[in-house]
Design an enzyme around this catalytic site. Structure first.
Site, PDB file in Angstrom:
ATOM      1  N   SER A 122      -7.075  -4.597 -16.882  1.00  0.00           N
ATOM      2  CA  SER A 122      -6.034  -3.794 -16.234  1.00  0.00           C
ATOM      3  C   SER A 122      -5.974  -4.184 -14.771  1.00  0.00           C
ATOM      4  O   SER A 122      -6.990  -4.566 -14.169  1.00  0.00           O
ATOM      5  CB  SER A 122      -6.357  -2.301 -16.352  1.00  0.00           C
ATOM      6  OG  SER A 122      -5.560  -1.526 -15.457  1.00  0.00           O
TER       7      SER A 122
ATOM      8  N   TYR B 274     -13.127   4.005 -14.963  1.00  0.00           N
ATOM      9  CA  TYR B 274     -12.149   3.190 -15.688  1.00  0.00           C
ATOM     10  C   TYR B 274     -11.913   1.874 -14.956  1.00  0.00           C
ATOM     11  O   TYR B 274     -11.966   0.788 -15.568  1.00  0.00           O
ATOM     12  CB  TYR B 274     -10.823   3.936 -15.848  1.00  0.00           C
ATOM     13  CG  TYR B 274      -9.748   3.063 -16.460  1.00  0.00           C
ATOM     14  CD1 TYR B 274      -9.765   2.766 -17.816  1.00  0.00           C
ATOM     15  CD2 TYR B 274      -8.726   2.517 -15.679  1.00  0.00           C
ATOM     16  CE1 TYR B 274      -8.796   1.935 -18.382  1.00  0.00           C
ATOM     17  CE2 TYR B 274      -7.755   1.699 -16.229  1.00  0.00           C
ATOM     18  CZ  TYR B 274      -7.793   1.414 -17.583  1.00  0.00           C
ATOM     19  OH  TYR B 274      -6.835   0.593 -18.138  1.00  0.00           O
TER      20      TYR B 274
END
Length: 266
Positions: A141, A154
């Site tokens: 990501s 995350y």
């Protein structure tokens, strides 16, 4: 292109994983589809088999269970499936301050985002070596490019994916296995809802979202071209270039201004 090979796709019931599965089926690959929801997974498999005339097998599994990767391999061995592509797509975010979010919830996320991916790679590399040409894809990501408060673990988990990919590719450079990391930005999936982000962040992400099919197309094109990193979307590539040029603390302060405000409004 027709092939008797199989591609294993995790997180295949929706979003980027489903889009990658469909596009691999279009290329003639048979599939092993992995996700938690058996009903939805069966629907995806039926849709793919009907439209693309390939075999789409399902294996419902919760990848936060440390035993799942080995069970997936056992399934493939039992059916003697020639796996030539491993797509590590399953992953999600937990939104909230680290100290105020249950640790078990955060560790489950890391189990899926990191440990399951590591276990699947380690478990399947011997099978991939048996193929004339094989690929491993991992989904990271753009959150990995800097620290992100309220999504600290995350962002860190996705930075791990990038670094692990680069190291593993160098280890396998003289083999017939290519390792690729795809680094998408905002994508029109259920990501923000599952992370329980505030409406402000959802609205902001929606302005920059790419459809999963476009992300999947860029991902597969890069993987088959043997790119080590693929950043789908011109703006995401430009953003990465700017982040690399500016002091990390500046990029992190920008992220902090957005995400700390959002977590307070949640």
């Amino acid at each position: 292109m027709n092939t008797s090979s199989y591609a294993l796709v995790t997180g295949a019931s929706s979003g980027i994983g489903k889009a990658i599965a469909i596009q691999l089926a279009e290329k003639g690959y048979n599939l092993v589809l992995v996700a938690r929801g058996e009903v939805v997974l069966n629907e995806v498999a039926h849709e793919i088999e009907e439209k693309h005339k390939v075999e789409a097998l399902v294996f419902p599994a919760d990848l936060s269970d440390a035993e799942s990767p080995q069970k997936i391999k056992d399934f493939c061995l039992e059916k003697e499936l020639p796996i030539s592509i491993l797509i590590n797509n399953a992953g999600y975010a937990v939104f909230g301050l680290f100290e105020k979010t249950a640790i078990d919830v955060q560790l489950d996320m890391m189990e899926v985002n990191n440990n399951a991916m590591v276990r699947l790679c380690h478990t399947f590399i011997p099978l991939l070596r048996e193929q004339q040409k094989a690929y491993i894809m991992k989904i990271a990501s753009t959150a990995a490019f800097q620290a992100v408060p309220a999504m600290s673990l995350y962002a860190a988990s996705k930075a791990f994916v990038i670094t692990f990919t680069r190291g593993l590719q160098m280890e396998l450079e003289e083999t017939d296995i290519h390792v690729c990391c795809v680094i998408p930005g905002p994508t029109s999936t259920n990501f923000t809802n599952r992370a329980k982000m505030g409406q402000g962040l959802k609205d902001m992400a929606a302005k920059f979202e790419w459809p999963p099919a476009k992300v999947a197309s860029a991902a597969l094109r890069g993987m088959f071209a043997e790119a080590v990193e693929v950043i789908p979307g011109f703006m995401n590539s430009v953003s990465y270039a700017f982040i690399k040029m500016m002091p990390k603390r500046v990029a992190e302060k920008i992220a902090a201004g957005i995400y700390m405000k959002a977590v307070k409004e949640k």
